[in-house]
Design an enzyme around this catalytic site. Structure first.
Site, PDB file in Angstrom:
ATOM      1  N   GLU A 120       8.049 -13.442 -16.406  1.00  0.00           N
ATOM      2  CA  GLU A 120       8.579 -12.214 -15.826  1.00  0.00           C
ATOM      3  C   GLU A 120       8.947 -12.455 -14.370  1.00  0.00           C
ATOM      4  O   GLU A 120       8.666 -13.521 -13.804  1.00  0.00           O
ATOM      5  CB  GLU A 120       7.561 -11.073 -15.965  1.00  0.00           C
ATOM      6  N   HIS A 248      10.053   0.612 -11.188  1.00  0.00           N
ATOM      7  CA  HIS A 248      10.430  -0.401 -12.170  1.00  0.00           C
ATOM      8  C   HIS A 248      11.948  -0.432 -12.252  1.00  0.00           C
ATOM      9  O   HIS A 248      12.587   0.621 -12.396  1.00  0.00           O
ATOM     10  CB  HIS A 248       9.825  -0.089 -13.539  1.00  0.00           C
ATOM     11  N   ARG A 294      10.299  -7.262  -8.203  1.00  0.00           N
ATOM     12  CA  ARG A 294      10.767  -5.941  -8.606  1.00  0.00           C
ATOM     13  C   ARG A 294      11.384  -5.139  -7.466  1.00  0.00           C
ATOM     14  O   ARG A 294      12.330  -4.381  -7.682  1.00  0.00           O
ATOM     15  CB  ARG A 294       9.600  -5.149  -9.226  1.00  0.00           C
ATOM     16  N   HIS A 354       6.944   3.691 -11.066  1.00  0.00           N
ATOM     17  CA  HIS A 354       6.196   2.929 -12.074  1.00  0.00           C
ATOM     18  C   HIS A 354       4.735   2.675 -11.715  1.00  0.00           C
ATOM     19  O   HIS A 354       3.865   2.825 -12.559  1.00  0.00           O
ATOM     20  CB  HIS A 354       6.911   1.594 -12.289  1.00  0.00           C
ATOM     21  N   ARG A 389       3.594  -5.425  -6.172  1.00  0.00           N
ATOM     22  CA  ARG A 389       2.800  -6.067  -7.231  1.00  0.00           C
ATOM     23  C   ARG A 389       3.628  -7.064  -8.030  1.00  0.00           C
ATOM     24  O   ARG A 389       4.738  -6.765  -8.457  1.00  0.00           O
ATOM     25  CB  ARG A 389       2.243  -4.994  -8.183  1.00  0.00           C
TER      26      ARG A 389
END
Length: 540
Positions: A120, A248, A294, A354, A389
């Site tokens: 990811e 997100h 992100r 998110h 994060r």
């Protein structure tokens, strides 16, 4: 398990929330022989954990190592991670993965029996263990099955209102004012009977998840109203880094306005974000392109949409090399329900709120500044995530910290439990029943969500934040005036918490005079030389 309809009046440990953090914590403390009760405001499986698609990140392959995972986490956190915390939590990851496997979690595997590892955004290696695209649900189901065997009381439809502390008892003249402030118990509203109960406990764990419902569009379920953060704030605790709300990058865009998460693992398996002309665009924003952190991807999408005037961008899923339906069955099913076949046409996506990277500050044992109060999971701020994060570190943090925190709670209980007899006051409710004024509450909720989305979103400015702050102050005043006279119910309590947490987010954002990680402000586009954590104290 005891009769789930009748909580006892006293427990050794009360846990608020039934996600991965609360359930993992409960198992460890119950195994030590203590009386544990979990209270959850909806059904026991309704949690942010249950909606987590991507997976859980940990070093489990020979081609990876701890230093790489640490470095990826530090880079994503943009200068605000606590290096010691990052190392300690990630170091414990592989052992906690084995705990989950022993509990019955069956991670997806390859044909030769090895665990299948996904990749990811922000990760330099494949290290994300997953169960197709329903990892959170699989972990939740396994934990609930083990909870049922362990003798933990689990009560559904009980809403946590406020903590009972020594300081609060002192104000009522019930204890000596010379004693240090610590937890004595907690009030819950039984939403099915509309009765408030008092539960005596020397230890309370907040495992209530995040606060995505402060925003108009969110990947979070309706339960994510920041209850634990608000409860801790009202008990006198400060919050840390709450301005870092992770949006997100890829949630399904639909005409109806609902949002469904399209897991980052889709991009990890080769899908590229494309603009209105069908061209990939992430390469011009970051060397990692579609696998950038992100915060970078969300801002890039926001900029592309504003530049073109398009309502969304798209994920080019038809050109992926994997079998989409087999690898992402949950995403496939939800897209098909909305008339989109991701094997044939690109998926329209937009960012949505998110994850809260900030929260209630804790140590590496989940302890807070209030003796007897612990926090674990998204409600807590350990220092792992910093300003942004790293994908799939959240489930890992929850299970690692639950293990560490449970050991600390057992030690605390052993030292504090002896000869503990405390008489706690009953809840005093308001005397105003539901009335026509309640329509104002629904209007207040809409105003709050719209203000947060418009003024405290992906791109901010001082003027936008000040506008939000002004509106939130008025909302807080209106709701508090109503709250102290009204008979409490879940919508009122949730709105009270949402306003509290929203104001804390805005106050945190106003305090940060720089752009870093998830906080980007037009007035301070550069980073300050020395990264600092923000801390915001509760209103007097």
């Amino acid at each position: 398990m005891s009769d789930p309809r009748e909580p006892q009046s006293e427990y050794d440990l009360v846990i608020v929330g039934s996600g991965i953090a609360g359930l993992s914590f409960a198992l460890k403390v119950a195994e030590a022989g203590y009386r544990v009760a979990i209270f959850t405001k909806k059904d026991k499986a309704e949690s942010n954990t249950n909606y987590a698609q991507g997976g859980i990140a940990a070093v489990t392959s020979s081609g990876d190592d701890l230093d790489k995972h640490v470095q990826d986490t530090l880079e994503a956190g943009d200068g605000l991670c606590d290096p010691k915390v990052v190392h300690e939590i990630l170091k414990d990851g592989p052992e906690r993965i084995q705990d989950l496997i022993r509990m019955g979690v069956e991670f997806s595997s390859l044909g030769d029996g090895r665990i299948s590892l996904g990749k990811e955004g922000g990760h330099s290696k494949r290290r994300v263990l997953h169960v197709k695209d329903v990892t959170g649900k699989a972990i939740e189901d396994a934990l609930l099955a083990n909870i049922a065997k362990q003798g933990v009381d689990l009560f559904e439809h009980f809403f946590a209102i406020d903590l009972i502390t020594t300081k609060k008892l002192n104000k009522l003249g019930m204890r000596s004012s010379c004693q240090e402030d610590h937890v004595e118990g907690i009030y819950f509203l039984n939403s099915e009977s509309d009765q408030v109960i008092t539960v005596n406990s020397p230890v309370v764990l907040l495992a209530t998840g995040g606060a995505g419902q402060t925003y108009l569009y969110s990947t979070n379920p309706g339960i994510a109203t920041g209850d634990g953060i608000a409860i801790a704030s009202r008990a006198g605790l400060s919050v840390m880094n709450l301005e870092f709300i992770q949006f997100h990058p890829t949630t399904l865009h639909s005409v109806e306005g609902d949002r469904f998460l399209i897991t980052e693992a889709v991009r990890g398996e080769g899908a590229k974000l494309i603009d209105s002309r069908g061209q990939p665009f992430l390469k011009k924003y970051h060397p990692l392109a579609d696998l950038a952190p992100r915060d970078v991807v969300a801002r890039a999408i926001d900029r592309e949409m504003k530049r073109s005037g398009a309502p969304c961008v798209r994920l080019d899923t038809p050109n992926m090399s994997v079998d989409f339906k087999d690898r992402f069955p949950n995403v496939y099913e939800n897209c098909m329900k909305r008339g989109i076949d991701p094997t044939k046409i690109p998926i329209p996506v937009v960012p949505a709120a998110h994850y809260s990277c900030g929260g209630v500050p804790t140590g590496l044992d989940c302890s807070t500044k209030l003796s007897g109060l612990y926090a674990c999971g998204e409600v807590a701020c350990t220092g792992l995530h910093g300003a942004n994060r790293l994908a799939s570190n959240s489930l890992l943090e929850a299970v690692v910290m639950a293990h560490r925190g449970a050991e600390s709670v057992c030690q605390y209980l052993f030292s504090k439990k002896k000869n503990r007899t405390v008489q706690l006051p009953d809840w005093v409710d308001g005397d105003v029943p539901a009335s026509d004024e309640r329509v104002v509450l629904s209007h207040n909720l809409e105003e709050l969500k719209r203000a947060m989305w418009d003024y405290v979103g992906i791109v901010r400015s001082t003027k936008r934040l000040e506008r939000a702050h002004s509106r939130l102050r008025n909302l807080r005043r209106e709701i508090n005036e109503y709250y102290w006279n009204a008979k409490v119910d879940v919508p009122l309590l949730e709105l009270r918490n949402l306003v509290c947490v929203s104001e804390l987010i805005v106050r945190s954002a106003l305090q940060r005079k720089e752009s870093r990680g998830l906080h980007f402000t037009l007035d301070y586009p550069d980073q300050s030389a020395k990264p600092k954590n923000t801390r915001v104290a509760p209103r007097a």
